[in-house]
Scaffold this active site. Structure first.
Site, PDB file in Angstrom:
ATOM      1  N   ARG B  14       0.829  -1.208   0.000  1.00  0.00           N
ATOM      2  CA  ARG B  14       0.000   0.000   0.000  1.00  0.00           C
ATOM      3  C   ARG B  14       0.862   1.256   0.000  1.00  0.00           C
ATOM      4  O   ARG B  14       0.463   2.287  -0.549  1.00  0.00           O
ATOM      5  CB  ARG B  14      -0.928   0.018   1.219  1.00  0.00           C
ATOM      6  CG  ARG B  14      -1.968  -1.079   1.213  1.00  0.00           C
ATOM      7  CD  ARG B  14      -2.793  -1.043   2.490  1.00  0.00           C
ATOM      8  NE  ARG B  14      -1.963  -1.247   3.678  1.00  0.00           N
ATOM      9  CZ  ARG B  14      -2.400  -1.137   4.931  1.00  0.00           C
ATOM     10  NH1 ARG B  14      -3.653  -0.809   5.173  1.00  0.00           N
ATOM     11  NH2 ARG B  14      -1.590  -1.353   5.945  1.00  0.00           N
ATOM     12  N   SER B  41      -7.279   2.767   5.774  1.00  0.00           N
ATOM     13  CA  SER B  41      -6.930   1.435   5.271  1.00  0.00           C
ATOM     14  C   SER B  41      -6.378   1.493   3.849  1.00  0.00           C
ATOM     15  O   SER B  41      -5.629   0.618   3.435  1.00  0.00           O
ATOM     16  CB  SER B  41      -8.141   0.502   5.349  1.00  0.00           C
ATOM     17  OG  SER B  41      -9.247   1.052   4.671  1.00  0.00           O
ATOM     18  N   GLU B  62     -20.379   1.448  -1.183  1.00  0.00           N
ATOM     19  CA  GLU B  62     -19.532   0.951  -2.277  1.00  0.00           C
ATOM     20  C   GLU B  62     -20.174   1.099  -3.659  1.00  0.00           C
ATOM     21  O   GLU B  62     -19.473   1.299  -4.652  1.00  0.00           O
ATOM     22  CB  GLU B  62     -19.150  -0.515  -2.038  1.00  0.00           C
ATOM     23  CG  GLU B  62     -18.136  -0.697  -0.918  1.00  0.00           C
ATOM     24  CD  GLU B  62     -18.730  -0.512   0.468  1.00  0.00           C
ATOM     25  OE1 GLU B  62     -19.941  -0.755   0.628  1.00  0.00           O
ATOM     26  OE2 GLU B  62     -17.987  -0.120   1.382  1.00  0.00           O
ATOM     27  N   PHE B  87     -15.098  -5.619  -0.314  1.00  0.00           N
ATOM     28  CA  PHE B  87     -16.307  -4.806  -0.452  1.00  0.00           C
ATOM     29  C   PHE B  87     -16.364  -4.144  -1.832  1.00  0.00           C
ATOM     30  O   PHE B  87     -17.430  -4.019  -2.442  1.00  0.00           O
ATOM     31  CB  PHE B  87     -16.371  -3.738   0.638  1.00  0.00           C
ATOM     32  CG  PHE B  87     -16.171  -4.300   2.025  1.00  0.00           C
ATOM     33  CD1 PHE B  87     -16.869  -5.427   2.432  1.00  0.00           C
ATOM     34  CD2 PHE B  87     -15.270  -3.730   2.901  1.00  0.00           C
ATOM     35  CE1 PHE B  87     -16.688  -5.962   3.699  1.00  0.00           C
ATOM     36  CE2 PHE B  87     -15.080  -4.258   4.176  1.00  0.00           C
ATOM     37  CZ  PHE B  87     -15.782  -5.375   4.576  1.00  0.00           C
ATOM     38  N   ARG B 171      -1.824  -6.067   2.006  1.00  0.00           N
ATOM     39  CA  ARG B 171      -1.146  -5.312   3.045  1.00  0.00           C
ATOM     40  C   ARG B 171      -0.144  -6.204   3.780  1.00  0.00           C
ATOM     41  O   ARG B 171       0.557  -5.755   4.690  1.00  0.00           O
ATOM     42  CB  ARG B 171      -2.143  -4.738   4.044  1.00  0.00           C
ATOM     43  CG  ARG B 171      -2.917  -5.792   4.820  1.00  0.00           C
ATOM     44  CD  ARG B 171      -3.505  -5.208   6.093  1.00  0.00           C
ATOM     45  NE  ARG B 171      -4.626  -4.333   5.824  1.00  0.00           N
ATOM     46  CZ  ARG B 171      -5.143  -3.504   6.732  1.00  0.00           C
ATOM     47  NH1 ARG B 171      -4.631  -3.443   7.940  1.00  0.00           N
ATOM     48  NH2 ARG B 171      -6.166  -2.748   6.436  1.00  0.00           N
TER      49      ARG B 171
END
Lengths: 273, 319
Positions: B14, B41, B62, B87, B171
């Site tokens: 990330r 996040s 979303e 999501f 991540r």
């Protein structure tokens, strides 16, 4: 175009739509008749769009979120010059650009592919944010069905639009009180819309969606409430202009037989006199 | 060759994503980031601080996240639409299909913390179906970079590329596998190690494990080819056919269900071109038990030893 001219144009679009649905043997004639006056006012009075330059970055954006009434949009785009008028005869034919739902990659003037309900408003919110970021003056308009507002995605987008103070966005709800299978009131009754939209931070007007003067007035820049997204609850009739279809749930996507077609056309022709 | 040091530095990909995005945004005013309350996040705090107006946060929504991305692209912006991969793809799949892919909008979908990165949070937060879901939709490139360098290169590529692309980022820490000057090519596998006994094809966090497995196999006298196949669609058919012809055995490793993902994409090519023995490693079609991502990968046979064992087994069956 004067409102009298707009009424004539709307009648012409209804007749061409009726013919196209009859010849194709499919379509969503009820919702097409309810949205036609709104489409006519938008394309022939309100929208800054140019058939010769359909992707002009400064154009107004229009999204027909109730994509199943594509035929009415195709006829309107043809009358406006985005596609050849004779192409309407290809509606639903194999390999025609004129699919049952509008496709932006094939049909000039279409901004986003709709069909599944509840998609147009979120996309329109993105368009309006884009114009704000660019400091651009173009406006975004989106038409949804009243039954379509049952989709939760619309309420996500309504809330986001208010958060971003999108006064360059206008939502028109084609409130014809009927959805595919039954009356809105007997299914999942979101009406009355105005208090709900106001609670979400929108400026709301209610109009007769078949009164051209009221439609034009509500869509004009003078009617925009600054700092808020603008909604127009357009009270309409499914199948408007054709007596036996009007406000009749059976005509969501029913196709007229030859006799019904003749009668419907006669009624529309009489109305133009 | 390719000896792995004892304690390699591990990178959270990330960071490479946001560093690249911020650098590009400084040069290109059309770049916007769209998120669903995922500033933390998605590691977008730096972007938000530098370009506050260009960080569009639609809230936990979303469908609107992806729809707004499509609308921004229509208005001439270059949107990077960021959200937890589970999501972003699961909740907004129809928006990905209709608003992005079918409408052919220039939207960059960035699925963060993909695979089983959320570990103990459980299967609701795992994104182990996204290759299959998105790969089935026409007109979306699907890419899972293997390290910090490939992540940065893929993000830079996405900005240059015209059209929809889904970047699947983790991540979970991984060591750098590719050279600093690596350039990303869509649909091209990278041969990280050559060999003729067996081919291990992996992407994302599994490429690192595939390399460790190849070291173990080498110690046992087996020369494994390792292909980093970041692009799941369009798949690199040439590299797969060549691997099938030259090694006759292919193990695929992915942080995804074995149904419909990288292994399936490879198998589709193999069975239609050059049939060869295969073993698909991944989540074996169950909802995983509680555990960290690395624990679960081990649990599902994707420890370096597990991958090596799968490769050895195939080689035995070849004979």
């Amino acid at each position: 175009m004067t409102t009298e001219d707009l009424r004539r144009m709307a009648n012409r679009i209804r007749r061409r739509d009726l013919q196209a649905v009859f010849e194709a043997g499919a379509g969503h004639i009820g919702g097409e008749m309810s949205v036609t006056d709104i489409l006519t006012a938008l394309y022939f009075r309100i929208l800054n769009v140019d058939p010769a330059n359909p992707l002009d970055p400064e154009r107004d954006r229009f999204v027909l979120s109730k994509g199943h009434t594509a035929c009415a949009l195709y006829v309107t785009l043809a009358e406006k010059g985005f596609i050849p008028k004779e192409e309407v005869a290809t509606f639903l034919k194999p390999h025609s650009r004129l699919n049952g739902h509008p496709n932006r990659t094939k049909v000039p003037g279409v901004e986003t592919n709709t069909g599944p309900l509840g998609h147009g408003l979120p996309v329109a919110v993105g368009m309006a944010i884009s114009a704000k970021l660019s400091g651009a003056a173009w406006r975004t308009f989106v038409v949804t069905g009243d039954g379509e507002m049952q989709e939760g995605s619309n309420w996500e987008a309504l809330s986001s639009a208010a958060q971003y103070k999108l006064d360059n966005l206008t939502l028109i709800i084609d409130h014809n009180r009927l959805q595919q299978g039954a009356r809105l009131a007997d299914t999942n009754n979101l009406a009355p819309f105005a208090p709900k939209l106001e609670a979400f931070g929108w400026a709301v007007r209610e109009i007769d969606g078949h009164d051209m003067d009221q439609i034009v007035a509500a869509l004009s820049p003078d009617s925009v409430t600054p700092g808020k997204p603008n909604a127009i609850v357009a009270h309409t009739n499914k199948g408007h202009g054709i007596s036996f279809m009007s406000d009749n749930v059976a005509w969501h996507h029913k196709v007229p037989n030859a006799e019904q077609y003749k009668q419907a056309m006669a009624e529309l022709e009489e109305a133009v006199q | 060759m390719n000896a792995v040091t004892k304690e390699p530095k591990l990178y959270d990909c990330r960071d490479a994503f946001t560093a690249t995005l911020e650098a590009m945004a400084a040069e290109n005013g059309d770049i916007v980031a769209v998120c669903n309350d995922s500033v933390g996040s998605s590691k977008l705090a730096g972007f938000r601080d530098r370009f506050p107006e260009r960080l569009i946060n639609v809230g936990i929504a979303e469908q609107t996240l992806v729809g707004v991305g499509a609308g921004l692209a229509n208005g001439g912006k270059l949107p990077f639409v960021c959200g937890a991969a589970c999501f972003l793809t699961g909740r907004a799949l129809e928006q990905i299909k209709a608003d992005v892919a079918y409408s052919d909008t220039n939207v960059k979908l960035v699925g963060i913390s993909s695979g089983m990165a959320y570990g103990e949070l459980g299967p609701t937060h795992h994104s182990t179906e996204d290759f299959a879901w998105v790969r089935a939709i026409p007109n979306v490139a699907v890419v899972a970079p293997c390290d910090n360098v490939e992540t940065a290169a893929a993000v830079a590529f996405a900005a240059e590329y015209t059209g929809p692309i889904f970047l699947r980022l983790s991540r979970v820490g991984v060591p750098q596998l590719l050279p600093d000057d690596h350039r990303f090519e869509l649909g091209k596998a990278v041969t990280l190690r050559d060999g003729t006994d067996v081919t291990i094809i992996a992407n994302g966090v599994l490429t690192h494990r595939a390399m460790l497995a190849a070291d173990k196999l080498a110690a046992a006298g087996i020369e494994a080819r390792v292909l980093n196949m970041a692009t799941v669609r369009p798949i690199d058919e040439d590299a797969i056919v060549k691997a099938a012809e030259e090694t006759g055995a292919i193990v695929t490793c992915e942080e995804h269900t074995i149904f419909g993902g990288l292994g399936s994409a490879v198998a589709e090519v193999v069975v239609e071109t050059r049939p060869a023995l295969m073993k698909r490693l991944g989540v074996p079609g169950i909802f995983p038990p509680t555990g960290s991502a690395n624990f679960l990968l081990d649990e599902f046979g994707m420890s370096p030893d597990g991958i090596a064992a799968a490769a050895s087994d195939l080689i035995e069956r070849k004979a």
